[in-house]
Scaffold this motif. Structure first.
Motif, PDB file in Angstrom:
ATOM      1  N   PRO A 111     -79.532 -80.996  51.524  1.00  0.00           N
ATOM      2  CA  PRO A 111     -78.621 -81.888  52.251  1.00  0.00           C
ATOM      3  C   PRO A 111     -79.123 -82.102  53.682  1.00  0.00           C
ATOM      4  CG  PRO A 111     -77.757 -79.659  52.256  1.00  0.00           C
ATOM      5  CD  PRO A 111     -79.055 -79.620  51.480  1.00  0.00           C
ATOM      6  N   PRO A 112     -78.709 -83.201  54.309  1.00  0.00           N
ATOM      7  CA  PRO A 112     -78.997 -83.334  55.739  1.00  0.00           C
ATOM      8  C   PRO A 112     -78.222 -82.257  56.500  1.00  0.00           C
ATOM      9  CG  PRO A 112     -78.136 -85.409  54.826  1.00  0.00           C
ATOM     10  CD  PRO A 112     -77.946 -84.353  53.790  1.00  0.00           C
ATOM     11  N   GLU A 119     -69.748 -79.403  56.013  1.00  0.00           N
ATOM     12  CA  GLU A 119     -69.209 -78.554  54.952  1.00  0.00           C
ATOM     13  C   GLU A 119     -68.758 -77.225  55.545  1.00  0.00           C
ATOM     14  OE1 GLU A 119     -71.811 -77.894  51.567  1.00  0.00           O
ATOM     15  OE2 GLU A 119     -70.559 -76.203  50.964  1.00  0.00           O
ATOM     16  N   TRP A 120     -69.576 -76.721  56.415  1.00  0.00           N
ATOM     17  CA  TRP A 120     -69.255 -75.424  57.016  1.00  0.00           C
ATOM     18  C   TRP A 120     -67.997 -75.508  57.889  1.00  0.00           C
ATOM     19  CZ3 TRP A 120     -69.163 -73.273  61.978  1.00  0.00           C
ATOM     20  CH2 TRP A 120     -69.161 -71.876  62.020  1.00  0.00           C
ATOM     21  N   MET A 182     -83.258 -82.249  57.476  1.00  0.00           N
ATOM     22  CA  MET A 182     -82.806 -81.782  56.168  1.00  0.00           C
ATOM     23  C   MET A 182     -82.801 -80.262  56.130  1.00  0.00           C
ATOM     24  SD  MET A 182     -82.472 -84.763  54.811  1.00  0.00           S
ATOM     25  CE  MET A 182     -82.339 -84.640  53.033  1.00  0.00           C
ATOM     26  N   LEU A 183     -81.985 -79.716  55.223  1.00  0.00           N
ATOM     27  CA  LEU A 183     -81.984 -78.266  54.996  1.00  0.00           C
ATOM     28  C   LEU A 183     -82.621 -78.027  53.632  1.00  0.00           C
ATOM     29  CD1 LEU A 183     -78.433 -77.340  56.306  1.00  0.00           C
ATOM     30  CD2 LEU A 183     -80.621 -76.582  57.253  1.00  0.00           C
ATOM     31  N   ARG A 184     -83.936 -77.809  53.653  1.00  0.00           N
ATOM     32  CA  ARG A 184     -84.650 -77.676  52.379  1.00  0.00           C
ATOM     33  C   ARG A 184     -84.471 -76.266  51.821  1.00  0.00           C
ATOM     34  NH1 ARG A 184     -90.708 -79.576  52.219  1.00  0.00           N
ATOM     35  NH2 ARG A 184     -90.969 -77.983  53.823  1.00  0.00           N
ATOM     36  N   GLY A 203     -81.524 -72.816  54.583  1.00  0.00           N
ATOM     37  CA  GLY A 203     -82.622 -73.707  54.247  1.00  0.00           C
ATOM     38  C   GLY A 203     -83.531 -73.927  55.438  1.00  0.00           C
ATOM     39  N   GLU A 204     -84.704 -74.458  55.123  1.00  0.00           N
ATOM     40  CA  GLU A 204     -85.695 -74.720  56.163  1.00  0.00           C
ATOM     41  C   GLU A 204     -85.379 -76.070  56.810  1.00  0.00           C
ATOM     42  OE1 GLU A 204     -89.543 -75.443  54.492  1.00  0.00           O
ATOM     43  OE2 GLU A 204     -90.578 -74.754  56.305  1.00  0.00           O
ATOM     44  N   VAL A 205     -85.369 -76.111  58.136  1.00  0.00           N
ATOM     45  CA  VAL A 205     -85.090 -77.382  58.818  1.00  0.00           C
ATOM     46  C   VAL A 205     -86.333 -78.277  58.734  1.00  0.00           C
ATOM     47  CG1 VAL A 205     -84.584 -78.480  61.037  1.00  0.00           C
ATOM     48  CG2 VAL A 205     -83.383 -76.382  60.379  1.00  0.00           C
TER      49      VAL A 205
END
Lengths: 279, 197
Positions: A111-112, A119-120, A182-184, A203-205
């Motif tokens: 997700p972006p 969401e958080w 993105m949060l990969r 996730g990885e930025v």
């Protein structure tokens, strides 16, 4: 299974390259002022890609139009390659057709950052969900700060990512927003974070959309980059406002000259993004 | 038969692509001379496998050549030679042929690409003819063109030199060899995509 598709869901004709057969129909993801982004496949059904298309602008002289499209696509591709060679996570470039106005780049999963943060925020971390015997293992002093830990961590990762972009690649992004990050998810062990508080922020930025990026080492340009991010962040996530400082703190620690960029940022905040051309 | 019919995403159905791999080729001089004399019967892309790292690497060049041909902007005599120059990150055509093309007495493992555009004949017929012609003239052992077969022949120091991958900070930092190879493939693809920019 091969289907010929014409992306009937879009109101604009797709670039010619997308009218040729593919295993799955291309999907129009976004439409910006400059171009459109499709999700499709590159070479084989197992390689997803993003196809960025800059359609011809009818209001521009055709020769000028072609030249601008070409220059912008190739500038973006070069910046991405530069980042790649420095090991900064950005999409890889698969193919560029400057005369047809498109570029196929690596599809980034996840997700972006914007969606992750929302969401958080909307769904605060629950310390435990399964209740009963697996009760609260967290330390007694699990105060508000600790609940915010995943968010603080994300802010730091963002600051670091921007710092590395500025310092190692010598690139300013030009349009830093939480939608352009993105949060990969990790390649393996993707469910390691399952059930953990703040999963939405893991996730990885990965920075995306370098359509406005330029190569620059100047404090001024870097400060403007941060300023744009700050404004975008505060308007997109007003409830997370006080955490933005963490982005700047991580940026400060990411390279030697970051401190002078942050000093410059003060000036930019006073006057806005545009530098006065008077005098 | 080790001849494979390729299906590539976003390639018009008028284009049929066949690929295969020959090991221990003993007549590379003869094959190269056929290309140089522009013998129309030898319209193939002959590629030295030692300069190739994966199927994706090869396919990217095939795709690019076809796209260029459709666009009508070929920089070389035909789509087959265009496949070879598409492998290069530079615009130096002579050097590219030396590096990725077939070299007399040097090339031992050879990739062959045949692109047939809107032929009237039946597919099975084309395939049979291409295969017959190849097995008749290429002295070597045909094997299926898999990543495994390619990696046996890849000359990494050469590839790293050709794509300027030595001393690249983003690679030096990586410890995991598998990850490093994956990242190198991406950098190779980018080098090709950005040719001449």
């Amino acid at each position: 299974m091969t289907t010929t598709n014409t992306t009937t869901t879009t109101q604009f004709p797709p670039p010619k390259v997308l009218t040729y057969p593919s295993s799955t129909p291309p999907i129009l993801i976004t439409q910006g002022a400059e171009g459109r982004l499709y999700k499709t496949t590159y070479l084989s059904p197992s390689i997803p890609c993003a196809l960025k298309y800059r359609p011809p602008k009818p209001y521009r002289h055709p020769i000028l139009d072609a030249r601008l499209t070409k220059a912008r696509l190739s500038a973006e591709a070069k910046v991405l390659e530069r980042c790649w060679r420095e090991g900064i996570p950005v999409p890889a470039v698969y193919a560029v057709d400057t005369s047809a106005g498109w570029m196929a780049i690596e599809w980034i999963d996840g997700p972006p950052v914007r969606a992750g943060i929302n969401e958080w925020l909307g769904d605060p971390p629950e310390v435990e969900q399964d209740g009963g015997h697996q009760q609260d293992k967290k330390k007694e002093n699990a105060d508000e700060d600790e609940g915010e830990a995943p968010m603080v961590d994300l802010m730091r990762r963002i600051g670091l990512a921007v710092g590395r972009l500025h310092n190692l690649a010598g690139v300013v992004h030009g349009d830093l927003t939480t939608s352009n990050m993105m949060l990969r998810p990790p390649l393996d062990g993707g469910d390691a974070a399952q059930g953990k508080a703040g999963k939405a922020l893991e996730g990885e930025v990965v920075l995306i959309d370098f359509g406005l990026a330029t190569q620059s080492q100047s404090d001024e340009d870097r400060a403007v980059d941060l300023y744009v991010l700050e404004r975008a962040f505060l308007s997109t996530h007003p409830r997370a406002e006080r955490l933005f400082g963490e982005v700047l703190e991580a940026y400060r620690g990411s390279f030697k000259k970051a401190a002078s960029v942050l000093v410059k940022l003060e000036d930019v905040r006073m006057r806005g993004r545009k530098k006065s051309m008077i005098g | 038969m080790a001849l494979e019919r390729l299906t590539l995403e976003h390639v018009p159905s008028t284009h049929r692509v066949y690929i295969t791999l020959f090991r221990d080729v003993s007549n590379s001089s003869f094959l190269q001379s056929q290309l140089i004399s522009r013998n129309p019967e030898f319209e193939y892309a002959f590629i030295d496998v030692s300069s190739i790292i994966s199927r994706t690497h090869l396919l990217a060049a095939v795709y690019n050549a076809i796209n260029t041909q459709i666009d009508g902007t070929l920089k070389t005599p035909n789509v087959h030679s265009e496949v070879v120059i598409s492998l290069s990150p530079s615009n130096n055509i002579a050097e590219t042929y030396r590096r990725w093309g077939i070299t007399p007495d040097k090339t031992k493992d050879l990739i062959v690409v045949k692109i047939v555009v809107s032929a009237d004949e039946e597919e099975a017929e084309t395939e049979r003819k291409v295969w017959e012609h190849l097995t008749q003239h290429v002295q070597g052992t045909p094997v299926p063109l898999t990543d495994g077969e390619i990696s046996k022949a890849t000359d990494w120091p050469k590839v790293r030199k050709y794509y300027k991958l030595n001393g690249v900070p983003g690679l030096e930092r990586l410890k995991d060899e598998d990850l490093k190879k994956k990242q190198m493939e991406k950098l190779v693809l980018m080098g090709m995509a950005l040719r001449g920019m």
